[in-house]
Scaffold this motif. Sequence first.
Motif, short mmCIF file in Angstrom:
data_model
loop_
_atom_site.label_atom_id
_atom_site.label_comp_id
_atom_site.label_asym_id
_atom_site.label_seq_id
_atom_site.Cartn_x
_atom_site.Cartn_y
_atom_site.Cartn_z
N ASN A 1 0.89 -1.20 0.05
CA ASN A 1 0.04 -0.22 0.20
C ASN A 1 0.83 1.26 0.07
OD1 ASN A 1 -2.52 -1.36 -0.24
ND2 ASN A 1 -2.61 -1.29 2.07
N ALA A 2 1.89 1.33 0.70
CA ALA A 2 2.97 2.61 0.83
C ALA A 2 3.10 2.93 -0.66
CB ALA A 2 3.99 2.34 1.58
N GLU A 3 3.76 2.01 -1.66
CA GLU A 3 4.01 2.27 -3.03
C GLU A 3 2.83 2.71 -3.58
OE1 GLU A 3 6.23 0.67 -6.70
OE2 GLU A 3 4.80 -0.52 -5.51
N LYS A 4 1.75 2.24 -3.58
CA LYS A 4 0.39 2.75 -4.13
C LYS A 4 0.17 4.19 -3.79
CE LYS A 4 -1.97 -1.57 -4.28
NZ LYS A 4 -3.12 -2.62 -3.53
N PHE A 5 0.27 4.58 -2.57
CA PHE A 5 -0.06 5.87 -2.29
C PHE A 5 1.11 6.76 -2.63
CE2 PHE A 5 -3.27 3.91 0.11
CZ PHE A 5 -4.43 4.76 -0.11
N VAL A 6 2.34 6.41 -2.85
CA VAL A 6 3.36 7.19 -3.39
C VAL A 6 3.13 7.60 -4.93
CG1 VAL A 6 5.79 7.38 -4.03
CG2 VAL A 6 5.22 6.78 -1.81
N ASP A 7 2.55 6.40 -5.54
CA ASP A 7 2.10 6.61 -6.94
C ASP A 7 1.10 7.42 -7.14
OD1 ASP A 7 4.39 4.80 -7.62
OD2 ASP A 7 2.74 2.93 -7.99
N ILE A 8 0.36 7.34 -6.32
CA ILE A 8 -0.80 8.45 -6.20
C ILE A 8 -0.52 9.83 -6.20
CG2 ILE A 8 -3.21 9.15 -5.23
CD1 ILE A 8 -3.73 5.96 -4.66
N ALA A 9 0.39 10.04 -5.09
CA ALA A 9 0.84 11.16 -4.75
C ALA A 9 1.75 11.91 -5.97
CB ALA A 9 2.06 11.20 -3.59
N LEU A 10 2.47 11.08 -6.63
CA LEU A 10 3.18 11.70 -7.83
C LEU A 10 2.41 12.14 -8.82
CD1 LEU A 10 5.92 8.98 -7.73
CD2 LEU A 10 6.14 11.49 -7.24
N THR A 11 1.30 11.24 -9.14
CA THR A 11 0.29 11.57 -10.27
C THR A 11 -0.59 12.82 -9.72
OG1 THR A 11 -1.62 10.07 -9.46
CG2 THR A 11 -0.09 9.26 -10.97
N LYS A 12 -0.79 13.15 -8.55
CA LYS A 12 -1.28 14.58 -8.27
C LYS A 12 -0.28 15.54 -7.98
CE LYS A 12 -5.18 12.06 -5.71
NZ LYS A 12 -6.23 12.75 -6.63
N GLY A 13 0.73 15.46 -8.44
CA GLY A 13 1.94 16.40 -8.45
C GLY A 13 2.51 16.86 -6.97
N LYS A 14 2.38 15.84 -6.18
CA LYS A 14 2.83 15.87 -4.79
C LYS A 14 4.58 15.73 -4.74
CE LYS A 14 -1.30 16.18 -2.94
NZ LYS A 14 -1.92 17.39 -2.32
N ALA A 15 5.11 16.56 -3.97
CA ALA A 15 6.68 16.47 -3.92
C ALA A 15 6.69 15.15 -3.22
CB ALA A 15 7.32 17.44 -3.17
N VAL A 16 7.36 14.02 -3.36
CA VAL A 16 7.73 12.92 -2.65
C VAL A 16 9.17 12.78 -2.33
CG1 VAL A 16 7.54 10.22 -2.67
CG2 VAL A 16 5.63 11.81 -3.81
N ILE A 17 9.44 12.33 -1.20
CA ILE A 17 10.96 12.16 -0.61
C ILE A 17 10.70 10.65 -0.05
CG2 ILE A 17 12.76 12.75 1.01
CD1 ILE A 17 11.36 15.58 1.25
N ASN A 18 11.57 9.83 -0.74
CA ASN A 18 11.58 8.55 -0.43
C ASN A 18 12.88 8.09 0.48
OD1 ASN A 18 11.57 5.88 0.19
ND2 ASN A 18 11.66 5.31 -1.79
N ILE A 19 12.90 8.13 1.67
CA ILE A 19 13.94 8.00 2.76
C ILE A 19 14.82 6.87 2.40
CG2 ILE A 19 13.35 9.71 4.28
CD1 ILE A 19 12.93 7.44 6.34
N ALA A 20 14.20 5.63 1.76
CA ALA A 20 14.69 4.58 1.66
C ALA A 20 16.15 4.79 0.81
CB ALA A 20 13.97 3.49 1.12
N ASP A 21 15.67 5.62 -0.31
CA ASP A 21 16.78 6.26 -1.23
C ASP A 21 18.18 6.64 -0.74
OD1 ASP A 21 14.95 5.09 -3.24
OD2 ASP A 21 14.54 7.24 -3.85
N LYS A 22 17.68 7.53 0.41
CA LYS A 22 18.97 8.19 1.17
C LYS A 22 19.66 7.32 2.04
CE LYS A 22 16.73 12.76 1.44
NZ LYS A 22 16.32 13.78 2.57
N ILE A 23 18.80 6.30 2.64
CA ILE A 23 19.71 5.23 3.38
C ILE A 23 20.46 4.38 2.54
CG2 ILE A 23 19.27 3.04 4.68
CD1 ILE A 23 16.77 4.52 5.86
N ASN A 24 20.00 4.26 1.31
CA ASN A 24 20.88 3.19 0.38
C ASN A 24 22.01 3.92 -0.57
OD1 ASN A 24 19.35 1.04 1.10
ND2 ASN A 24 17.79 1.62 -0.38
N GLU A 25 22.12 5.23 -0.19
CA GLU A 25 23.25 5.91 -0.85
C GLU A 25 24.51 5.75 -0.34
OE1 GLU A 25 22.18 10.15 -0.56
OE2 GLU A 25 20.72 10.01 -2.22
#
Length: 145
Positions: free
Chosen positions: A121-145
């Motif tokens: 579900n988390a990914e579904k809501f991130v996808d919805i957020a992106l389609t609605k033009g919301k700014a999304v920060i995925n902290i998993a990306d920052k952890i994996n840097e």
Amino acid sequence: MGNCCFFGHKQIRKSIDKILKETIRELISEKDIDTFYVGNNGAFDHHVSAILEELKNEIPNIKYNIVLAYLNTPRASYNDNTIYPEGLESVPKRFAVYKRNLWMLKQCDYVVAYIEHPFGNAEKFVDIALTKGKAVINIADKINE
């Protein structure tokens, strides 16, 4: 002033707290975010709530709300920060989290997420957020840097 909500996996690595706190601090100082919405259904939500409570003690002008999907649940901690969106009382229980998350997303300009795998579900809501033009920060990306 702006708003932010959170979506993440029910299970998380403990190592997210530092980057999560830094991300929230950046939103407050750089993006003028002062209101936060978080659910109460998994480990990510509980980490977010704890960090927001810490930051609220340091930065009193921020507000955060723990948004319930159900009333009278054993895991629900009712306090001044707890809200239950109007209209959820008529939603069947199996759809309550989905409807609550849509409500939170509607309130927000920013979404902080913890998405490590492409399902749930988390990914579904991130996808919805992106389609609605919301700014999304995925902290998993920052952890994996």
